[in-house]
Design a protein around this motif. Structure first.
Motif, mmCIF file in Angstrom:
data_model
loop_
_atom_site.group_PDB
_atom_site.id
_atom_site.type_symbol
_atom_site.label_atom_id
_atom_site.label_comp_id
_atom_site.label_asym_id
_atom_site.label_seq_id
_atom_site.Cartn_x
_atom_site.Cartn_y
_atom_site.Cartn_z
ATOM 1 N N ARG B 42 0.853 -1.194 0.000
ATOM 2 C CA ARG B 42 0.000 0.000 0.000
ATOM 3 C C ARG B 42 0.883 1.237 0.000
ATOM 4 O O ARG B 42 2.060 1.195 0.352
ATOM 5 C CB ARG B 42 -0.873 0.006 1.257
ATOM 6 N N GLY B 43 0.289 2.351 -0.357
ATOM 7 C CA GLY B 43 1.036 3.604 -0.338
ATOM 8 C C GLY B 43 1.187 4.152 1.066
ATOM 9 O O GLY B 43 0.609 3.646 2.021
ATOM 10 N N LEU B 44 1.973 5.194 1.183
ATOM 11 C CA LEU B 44 2.168 5.869 2.466
ATOM 12 C C LEU B 44 0.907 6.647 2.840
ATOM 13 O O LEU B 44 0.379 7.408 2.033
ATOM 14 C CB LEU B 44 3.344 6.835 2.370
ATOM 15 N N GLN B 45 0.473 6.461 4.088
ATOM 16 C CA GLN B 45 -0.721 7.164 4.572
ATOM 17 C C GLN B 45 -0.321 8.100 5.708
ATOM 18 O O GLN B 45 0.396 7.702 6.618
ATOM 19 C CB GLN B 45 -1.757 6.171 5.094
ATOM 20 N N PHE B 46 -0.808 9.310 5.649
ATOM 21 C CA PHE B 46 -0.544 10.311 6.672
ATOM 22 C C PHE B 46 -1.265 9.963 7.970
ATOM 23 O O PHE B 46 -2.444 9.579 7.944
ATOM 24 C CB PHE B 46 -1.011 11.671 6.155
ATOM 25 N N LEU B 47 -0.555 10.092 9.098
ATOM 26 C CA LEU B 47 -1.141 9.845 10.417
ATOM 27 C C LEU B 47 -1.380 11.132 11.190
ATOM 28 O O LEU B 47 -2.475 11.358 11.714
ATOM 29 C CB LEU B 47 -0.232 8.950 11.254
ATOM 30 N N LEU B 48 -0.321 11.941 11.316
ATOM 31 C CA LEU B 48 -0.441 13.169 12.088
ATOM 32 C C LEU B 48 0.744 14.075 11.797
ATOM 33 O O LEU B 48 1.733 13.651 11.190
ATOM 34 C CB LEU B 48 -0.532 12.871 13.586
ATOM 35 N N LYS B 49 0.620 15.323 12.269
ATOM 36 C CA LYS B 49 1.685 16.289 12.042
ATOM 37 C C LYS B 49 1.779 17.253 13.205
ATOM 38 O O LYS B 49 0.803 17.486 13.926
ATOM 39 C CB LYS B 49 1.426 17.078 10.750
ATOM 40 N N TYR B 50 2.982 17.803 13.380
ATOM 41 C CA TYR B 50 3.202 18.922 14.287
ATOM 42 C C TYR B 50 3.709 20.097 13.466
ATOM 43 O O TYR B 50 4.710 19.982 12.763
ATOM 44 C CB TYR B 50 4.220 18.581 15.377
ATOM 45 N N ILE B 51 2.991 21.210 13.583
ATOM 46 C CA ILE B 51 3.424 22.435 12.907
ATOM 47 C C ILE B 51 3.782 23.488 13.947
ATOM 48 O O ILE B 51 4.874 24.060 13.940
ATOM 49 C CB ILE B 51 2.334 22.969 11.955
ATOM 50 N N THR B 52 2.863 23.740 14.858
ATOM 51 C CA THR B 52 3.083 24.702 15.925
ATOM 52 C C THR B 52 2.018 24.464 16.984
ATOM 53 O O THR B 52 1.072 23.704 16.773
ATOM 54 C CB THR B 52 3.010 26.146 15.385
ATOM 55 N N GLY B 53 2.198 25.085 18.163
ATOM 56 C CA GLY B 53 1.148 24.979 19.172
ATOM 57 C C GLY B 53 1.394 23.869 20.163
ATOM 58 O O GLY B 53 2.528 23.594 20.561
ATOM 59 N N ASP B 54 0.326 23.212 20.565
ATOM 60 C CA ASP B 54 0.372 22.172 21.584
ATOM 61 C C ASP B 54 1.366 21.088 21.209
ATOM 62 O O ASP B 54 1.339 20.575 20.083
ATOM 63 C CB ASP B 54 -1.023 21.574 21.750
ATOM 64 N N ASN B 55 2.218 20.706 22.170
ATOM 65 C CA ASN B 55 3.250 19.718 21.881
ATOM 66 C C ASN B 55 2.689 18.325 21.670
ATOM 67 O O ASN B 55 3.348 17.478 21.066
ATOM 68 C CB ASN B 55 4.276 19.682 23.016
#
Lengths: 113, 115
Positions: B42-55
């Motif tokens: 299967r292809g890569l699936q996005f789970l989550l990200k951190y950009i800014t804000g709550d750690n």
């Protein structure tokens, strides 16, 4: 389209031949990435485009590899004089902005025999 | 230069137990951090990200990750593992080099969840 589309899904070519791999990103995504993934390994960065220009091509392994994105949408990865070591899954991804995730296509499995 | 390290090739955990998949990074400036999952063929699936804000960021399928700036880490966690979580997990970092889009992936960690 709804997602990133890559064609062909599989490509078998003879050593020394030229191949082109196509990527159709999600509509409106300005950033487009090419990666190469070997079995059980992480995606290896090759190149990324911001619009029509290659913003960073530092991952291209040598001058046999070249990629274009002439109209800022579809991109083609071109490999000249293929070698058996080029065999891998070539992944394309696109993203809308710098703080958004990249969406990946299913990849093109390239086999050089 | 940007880099990502996933120090564990494989993580084994029993179903119902908490899981942690480790990731450390190196990047100029503030990082953008991502976790992806890849199931067989299967292809890569996005789970989550951190950009800014709550750690602590929450993502798909009950996964969460904690950004720790001082330790330059972004470990993936889940309070109770499922057998169906067994897959290959990749951490990725995006830095400000080359206009801020270049995204580098780690080598991956294979997660095995035993019933």
């Amino acid at each position: 389209g709804a997602g990133v589309s890559q064609t062909p899904s599989n490509k078998v070519t003879e050593k020394g031949k030229y191949v082109e791999l196509r990527c159709d990103p999600i509509s409106g995504h300005t950033a487009l990435y090419w990666y190469r993934q070997s079995l059980g390994q992480g995606p290896e960065f090759l190149i990324y485009f911001q619009g029509t220009g290659a913003a960073d091509d530092s991952g291209l392994p040598n001058d046999r590899f070249f990629a274009v994105r002439p109209e800022g949408s579809v991109s083609t990865l071109k490999i000249q004089r293929t070698e058996r070591g080029d065999s891998a899954v070539y992944l394309c991804a696109s993203s809308l902005g710098v703080n958004t995730e990249a969406f990946f296509g299913q990849g093109t499995r390239l086999t050089v025999v | 230069a940007q880099s990502v390290a996933q120090p564990e090739d494989q993580v084994n955990v029993a179903e119902g137990n908490p899981l942690t998949v480790k990731c450390t990074y190196s990047v100029s400036g503030n990082p953008y951090l991502f976790w992806y999952v890849q199931y067989p063929n299967r292809g890569l699936q996005f789970l989550l990200k951190y950009i800014t804000g709550d750690n602590l960021v929450k993502g798909s399928y009950g996964f969460e990750a904690e950004f720790n700036k001082s330790q330059t880490s972004f470990h993936l966690k889940k309070p109770s593992a499922l057998v169906s979580d067994s897959a290959l997990y990749f951490c990725a970092v995006r830095g400000v080099e080359s206009g801020g889009f270049k995204t580098i992936f780690g080598a991956g960690t294979r997660l095995f969840v035993k019933a």
